[in-house]
Design a protein around this motif. Structure first.
Motif, PDB file in Angstrom:
ATOM      1  N   ILE A  38      -9.955 -33.744  -7.172  1.00  0.00           N
ATOM      2  CA  ILE A  38      -9.418 -34.747  -8.114  1.00  0.00           C
ATOM      3  C   ILE A  38     -10.462 -35.048  -9.312  1.00  0.00           C
ATOM      4  O   ILE A  38      -9.727 -35.261 -10.305  1.00  0.00           O
ATOM      5  CB  ILE A  38      -8.908 -35.811  -7.350  1.00  0.00           C
ATOM      6  CG1 ILE A  38      -7.832 -35.223  -6.356  1.00  0.00           C
ATOM      7  CG2 ILE A  38      -8.391 -36.924  -8.188  1.00  0.00           C
ATOM      8  CD1 ILE A  38      -7.367 -36.314  -5.324  1.00  0.00           C
ATOM      9  N   PHE A  39     -11.560 -35.469  -9.208  1.00  0.00           N
ATOM     10  CA  PHE A  39     -12.265 -36.172 -10.037  1.00  0.00           C
ATOM     11  C   PHE A  39     -13.048 -35.182 -11.132  1.00  0.00           C
ATOM     12  O   PHE A  39     -14.126 -35.415 -11.067  1.00  0.00           O
ATOM     13  CB  PHE A  39     -13.042 -37.246  -9.400  1.00  0.00           C
ATOM     14  CG  PHE A  39     -12.173 -38.260  -9.165  1.00  0.00           C
ATOM     15  CD1 PHE A  39     -11.626 -39.333  -9.695  1.00  0.00           C
ATOM     16  CD2 PHE A  39     -12.022 -38.609  -7.537  1.00  0.00           C
ATOM     17  CE1 PHE A  39     -10.708 -40.433  -9.288  1.00  0.00           C
ATOM     18  CE2 PHE A  39     -11.143 -39.599  -7.159  1.00  0.00           C
ATOM     19  CZ  PHE A  39     -10.526 -40.463  -8.238  1.00  0.00           C
ATOM     20  N   GLY A  40     -12.503 -34.034 -11.303  1.00  0.00           N
ATOM     21  CA  GLY A  40     -13.226 -33.138 -11.820  1.00  0.00           C
ATOM     22  C   GLY A  40     -13.208 -33.327 -13.551  1.00  0.00           C
ATOM     23  O   GLY A  40     -12.205 -33.939 -13.932  1.00  0.00           O
ATOM     24  N   LYS A  41     -13.953 -32.756 -14.143  1.00  0.00           N
ATOM     25  CA  LYS A  41     -13.956 -32.977 -15.643  1.00  0.00           C
ATOM     26  C   LYS A  41     -12.657 -32.063 -16.182  1.00  0.00           C
ATOM     27  O   LYS A  41     -12.328 -30.913 -15.703  1.00  0.00           O
ATOM     28  CB  LYS A  41     -15.016 -32.613 -16.253  1.00  0.00           C
ATOM     29  CG  LYS A  41     -16.302 -33.633 -16.008  1.00  0.00           C
ATOM     30  CD  LYS A  41     -17.501 -33.455 -16.894  1.00  0.00           C
ATOM     31  CE  LYS A  41     -18.608 -33.949 -16.314  1.00  0.00           C
ATOM     32  NZ  LYS A  41     -19.927 -33.490 -17.119  1.00  0.00           N
ATOM     33  N   LYS A  42     -12.006 -32.589 -17.289  1.00  0.00           N
ATOM     34  CA  LYS A  42     -11.253 -31.715 -17.907  1.00  0.00           C
ATOM     35  C   LYS A  42     -11.518 -30.481 -18.418  1.00  0.00           C
ATOM     36  O   LYS A  42     -12.761 -30.619 -18.986  1.00  0.00           O
ATOM     37  CB  LYS A  42     -10.392 -32.582 -18.861  1.00  0.00           C
ATOM     38  CG  LYS A  42      -9.591 -33.536 -18.250  1.00  0.00           C
ATOM     39  CD  LYS A  42      -8.780 -34.552 -19.518  1.00  0.00           C
ATOM     40  CE  LYS A  42      -8.154 -35.702 -18.820  1.00  0.00           C
ATOM     41  NZ  LYS A  42      -7.235 -36.366 -19.739  1.00  0.00           N
ATOM     42  N   GLU A  43     -11.016 -29.423 -18.504  1.00  0.00           N
ATOM     43  CA  GLU A  43     -11.425 -28.090 -18.957  1.00  0.00           C
ATOM     44  C   GLU A  43     -12.711 -27.700 -18.351  1.00  0.00           C
ATOM     45  O   GLU A  43     -13.418 -26.643 -18.736  1.00  0.00           O
ATOM     46  CB  GLU A  43     -11.550 -28.197 -20.277  1.00  0.00           C
ATOM     47  CG  GLU A  43     -10.391 -28.757 -21.315  1.00  0.00           C
ATOM     48  CD  GLU A  43      -9.042 -28.014 -21.082  1.00  0.00           C
ATOM     49  OE1 GLU A  43      -9.446 -26.888 -20.929  1.00  0.00           O
ATOM     50  OE2 GLU A  43      -8.128 -28.743 -21.211  1.00  0.00           O
ATOM     51  N   VAL A  44     -13.193 -28.083 -17.258  1.00  0.00           N
ATOM     52  CA  VAL A  44     -14.479 -27.750 -16.564  1.00  0.00           C
ATOM     53  C   VAL A  44     -13.833 -27.313 -15.063  1.00  0.00           C
ATOM     54  O   VAL A  44     -13.348 -27.944 -14.464  1.00  0.00           O
ATOM     55  CB  VAL A  44     -15.601 -28.889 -16.505  1.00  0.00           C
ATOM     56  CG1 VAL A  44     -16.715 -28.481 -15.593  1.00  0.00           C
ATOM     57  CG2 VAL A  44     -15.959 -29.313 -18.073  1.00  0.00           C
ATOM     58  N   VAL A  45     -14.518 -26.017 -14.712  1.00  0.00           N
ATOM     59  CA  VAL A  45     -14.017 -25.691 -13.383  1.00  0.00           C
ATOM     60  C   VAL A  45     -15.034 -26.525 -12.317  1.00  0.00           C
ATOM     61  O   VAL A  45     -16.220 -26.603 -12.596  1.00  0.00           O
ATOM     62  CB  VAL A  45     -14.392 -24.193 -13.209  1.00  0.00           C
ATOM     63  CG1 VAL A  45     -14.381 -23.614 -11.759  1.00  0.00           C
ATOM     64  CG2 VAL A  45     -13.718 -23.205 -14.252  1.00  0.00           C
ATOM     65  N   PRO A  46     -14.289 -27.083 -11.237  1.00  0.00           N
ATOM     66  CA  PRO A  46     -15.062 -27.944 -10.490  1.00  0.00           C
ATOM     67  C   PRO A  46     -15.925 -27.072  -9.529  1.00  0.00           C
ATOM     68  O   PRO A  46     -15.390 -25.855  -9.144  1.00  0.00           O
ATOM     69  CB  PRO A  46     -13.843 -28.412  -9.533  1.00  0.00           C
ATOM     70  CG  PRO A  46     -12.707 -28.357 -10.609  1.00  0.00           C
ATOM     71  CD  PRO A  46     -12.718 -27.080 -11.239  1.00  0.00           C
ATOM     72  N   GLN A  47     -17.281 -27.524  -9.586  1.00  0.00           N
ATOM     73  CA  GLN A  47     -18.269 -26.499  -8.601  1.00  0.00           C
ATOM     74  C   GLN A  47     -18.741 -27.622  -7.870  1.00  0.00           C
ATOM     75  O   GLN A  47     -19.214 -28.749  -7.792  1.00  0.00           O
ATOM     76  CB  GLN A  47     -19.225 -26.144  -9.303  1.00  0.00           C
ATOM     77  CG  GLN A  47     -19.004 -25.378 -10.570  1.00  0.00           C
ATOM     78  CD  GLN A  47     -18.865 -23.837 -10.300  1.00  0.00           C
ATOM     79  OE1 GLN A  47     -19.133 -23.502  -9.344  1.00  0.00           O
ATOM     80  NE2 GLN A  47     -18.543 -23.006 -11.308  1.00  0.00           N
ATOM     81  N   ILE A  48     -18.622 -27.307  -6.357  1.00  0.00           N
ATOM     82  CA  ILE A  48     -18.651 -28.263  -5.319  1.00  0.00           C
ATOM     83  C   ILE A  48     -19.817 -27.543  -4.203  1.00  0.00           C
ATOM     84  O   ILE A  48     -19.417 -26.285  -3.970  1.00  0.00           O
ATOM     85  CB  ILE A  48     -17.327 -28.822  -4.591  1.00  0.00           C
ATOM     86  CG1 ILE A  48     -16.498 -29.002  -5.335  1.00  0.00           C
ATOM     87  CG2 ILE A  48     -17.612 -29.593  -3.426  1.00  0.00           C
ATOM     88  CD1 ILE A  48     -15.076 -28.957  -4.887  1.00  0.00           C
ATOM     89  N   THR A  49     -20.888 -28.016  -3.818  1.00  0.00           N
ATOM     90  CA  THR A  49     -21.756 -27.588  -3.145  1.00  0.00           C
ATOM     91  C   THR A  49     -21.813 -28.379  -1.622  1.00  0.00           C
ATOM     92  O   THR A  49     -21.927 -29.699  -1.588  1.00  0.00           O
ATOM     93  CB  THR A  49     -23.138 -27.422  -3.565  1.00  0.00           C
ATOM     94  OG1 THR A  49     -23.066 -26.636  -5.080  1.00  0.00           O
ATOM     95  CG2 THR A  49     -24.230 -26.826  -2.797  1.00  0.00           C
ATOM     96  N   VAL A  50     -21.736 -27.673  -0.687  1.00  0.00           N
ATOM     97  CA  VAL A  50     -22.119 -28.478   0.509  1.00  0.00           C
ATOM     98  C   VAL A  50     -23.275 -27.861   1.442  1.00  0.00           C
ATOM     99  O   VAL A  50     -23.352 -26.687   1.326  1.00  0.00           O
ATOM    100  CB  VAL A  50     -20.803 -28.396   1.682  1.00  0.00           C
ATOM    101  CG1 VAL A  50     -21.196 -29.228   2.851  1.00  0.00           C
ATOM    102  CG2 VAL A  50     -19.467 -28.838   1.008  1.00  0.00           C
ATOM    103  N   LYS A  51     -24.413 -28.532   1.643  1.00  0.00           N
ATOM    104  CA  LYS A  51     -25.617 -28.097   2.237  1.00  0.00           C
ATOM    105  C   LYS A  51     -26.126 -29.363   3.137  1.00  0.00           C
ATOM    106  O   LYS A  51     -25.684 -30.279   3.212  1.00  0.00           O
ATOM    107  CB  LYS A  51     -26.473 -27.830   1.138  1.00  0.00           C
ATOM    108  CG  LYS A  51     -27.157 -29.041   0.200  1.00  0.00           C
ATOM    109  CD  LYS A  51     -27.919 -28.398  -0.816  1.00  0.00           C
ATOM    110  CE  LYS A  51     -28.330 -29.513  -1.570  1.00  0.00           C
ATOM    111  NZ  LYS A  51     -29.195 -29.302  -2.968  1.00  0.00           N
ATOM    112  N   ALA A  52     -27.345 -28.850   4.022  1.00  0.00           N
ATOM    113  CA  ALA A  52     -27.638 -29.617   5.044  1.00  0.00           C
ATOM    114  C   ALA A  52     -29.080 -29.379   5.087  1.00  0.00           C
ATOM    115  O   ALA A  52     -29.808 -28.600   4.734  1.00  0.00           O
ATOM    116  CB  ALA A  52     -27.052 -29.351   6.336  1.00  0.00           C
TER     117      ALA A  52
END
Length: 260
Positions: free
Chosen positions: A151-165
C-alpha cells in the motif's frame, strides 16, 4: 524473578487485573462489532432495492452515488472484521503447532496476490526458522506487514519487499527480552522501499485507528499494525518499526522459537 512469579500467580495482583481488563476490552469490541453488523446488512439490502428502482429511470448521478455508498459499506465491513480479529487476538494465542515461517509468509503473500500483481510488487524471502506458535495469527501478522509494504509503495516505483531472519544477539535479547528465558530467539525483518515515515512516528503507527495519511491517498483502516503488535505480545515477542521519510520502512519482529 521469584517475586515476579509470585505476583503473576496472585489472583488479586496487577497481572490478574490486566488480564480482566483485556478480556473486558475484547468483549466490548465483540459487542460493538455485532451491533454494527445488523444495520450494515439492512443498509446493504436497502441500497440494492434503491438501485433496482432507479434502473427504471435515468438519473445522472445515481450510479456515482451508489459507488460511493458501496465504498463506504466496504470500509465499514473492513473495520468490523478488523475489530473482531483484534478482539480475538487480545485473548491470546489459539492452537499452537510447529511450522516454517517461510511457508506462512508465502501463504500470506498469495492472499495479497491481486494487489501485489496490480503494483508488480516483488517479494524476496530468505531462509526463515521453524517455530511453535499460533499459525493463523502469524499468517495475519505477516499479511498485514506485507500489505502495508504494498500500500505504501512509492508512485512509479516497483515495491521491493524482503523478509529475512537472524539469531538474536545476547545484547539484543537483554535489551528487548529482559528476564525472558527459554528457547532460541530470532529477529525477523520485513523491509520495503516505499514512502517510509518520519522516525518520530515509529511508535504511534502501532496504535489502533492511527493513520499518517488520508484515505484518499492510501487505503486502510488503521488496525493492521495494532493487530501485529497484539499478536507479537501474545507470543511473548516484540515488534517495532524503523523508517525514514521517502526512504522505506523496516519492521522488526523479535520472537522465540516456542511461544511458551
Amino acid at each position: 524473578m521469584a517475586d515476579a512469579a509470585k505476583t503473576a500467580g496472585d489472583s488479586q495482583g496487577p497481572d490478574s487485573a490486566a488480564k480482566r481488563y483485556k478480556e473486558e476490552y475484547a468483549e466490548f469490541i465483540e459487542m460493538a462489532a455485532h451491533d454494527l453488523d445488523a444495520p450494515l446488512r439492512k443498509l446493504g439490502v436497502l441500497i440494492e432495492k434503491v438501485a433496482a428502482e432507479c434502473q427504471q429511470e435515468r438519473r445522472d448521478n445515481v450510479e456515482a452515488y451508489m459507488k460511493r455508498i458501496n465504498r463506504c459499506l466496504g470500509d465499514m465491513r473492513s473495520l468490523i472484521d478488523s475489530l473482531t480479529i483484534l478482539s480475538r487476538a487480545g485473548i491470546g494465542p489459539g492452537t499452537i503447532t510447529e511450522f516454517g515461517l517461510d511457508t506462512v509468509v508465502q501463504e500470506a503473500w498469495r492472499e495479497l496476490q491481486p494487489a501485489a500483481d496490480d503494483k508488480e510488487a516483488q517479494l524476496t524471502v530468505e531462509p526463515l526458522p521453524v517455530v511453535k506458535a499460533d499459525r493463523i495469527q502469524y499468517r495475519q501478522l505477516f499479511k498485514h506487514l506485507l500489505q502495508n509494504a504494498i500500500i505504501f509503495g512509492k508512485k512509479e516505483v516497483v515495491p521491493q519487499i524482503t523478509v529475512k531472519a537472524e539469531m538474536l544477539t545476547g545484547a539484543e535479547k537483554e535489551n528487548w527480552l529482559e528476564g525472558r528465558e527459554g528457547s532460541d530467539h530470532y529477529k525477523i525483518t520485513v523491509e520495503d522501499n516505499g514512502i517510509g515515515f518520519r522516525p518520530e512516528y515509529a511508535e504511534r503507527i502501532f496504535r489502533p485507528f492511527v493513520r499518517l495519511h488520508g484515505k484518499s491517498e492510501y487505503e486502510g483502516n488503521g488496525i493492521g499494525l495494532a493487530l501485529c503488535r497484539k499478536i507479537a505480545e501474545n507470543h511473548r515477542g516484540v515488534i517495532y518499526a524503523e523508517g525514514q521519510e521517502d526512504a522505506g520502512a523496516r519492521f522488526v519482529l523479535i520472537i522465540s522459537q516456542t511461544s511458551n
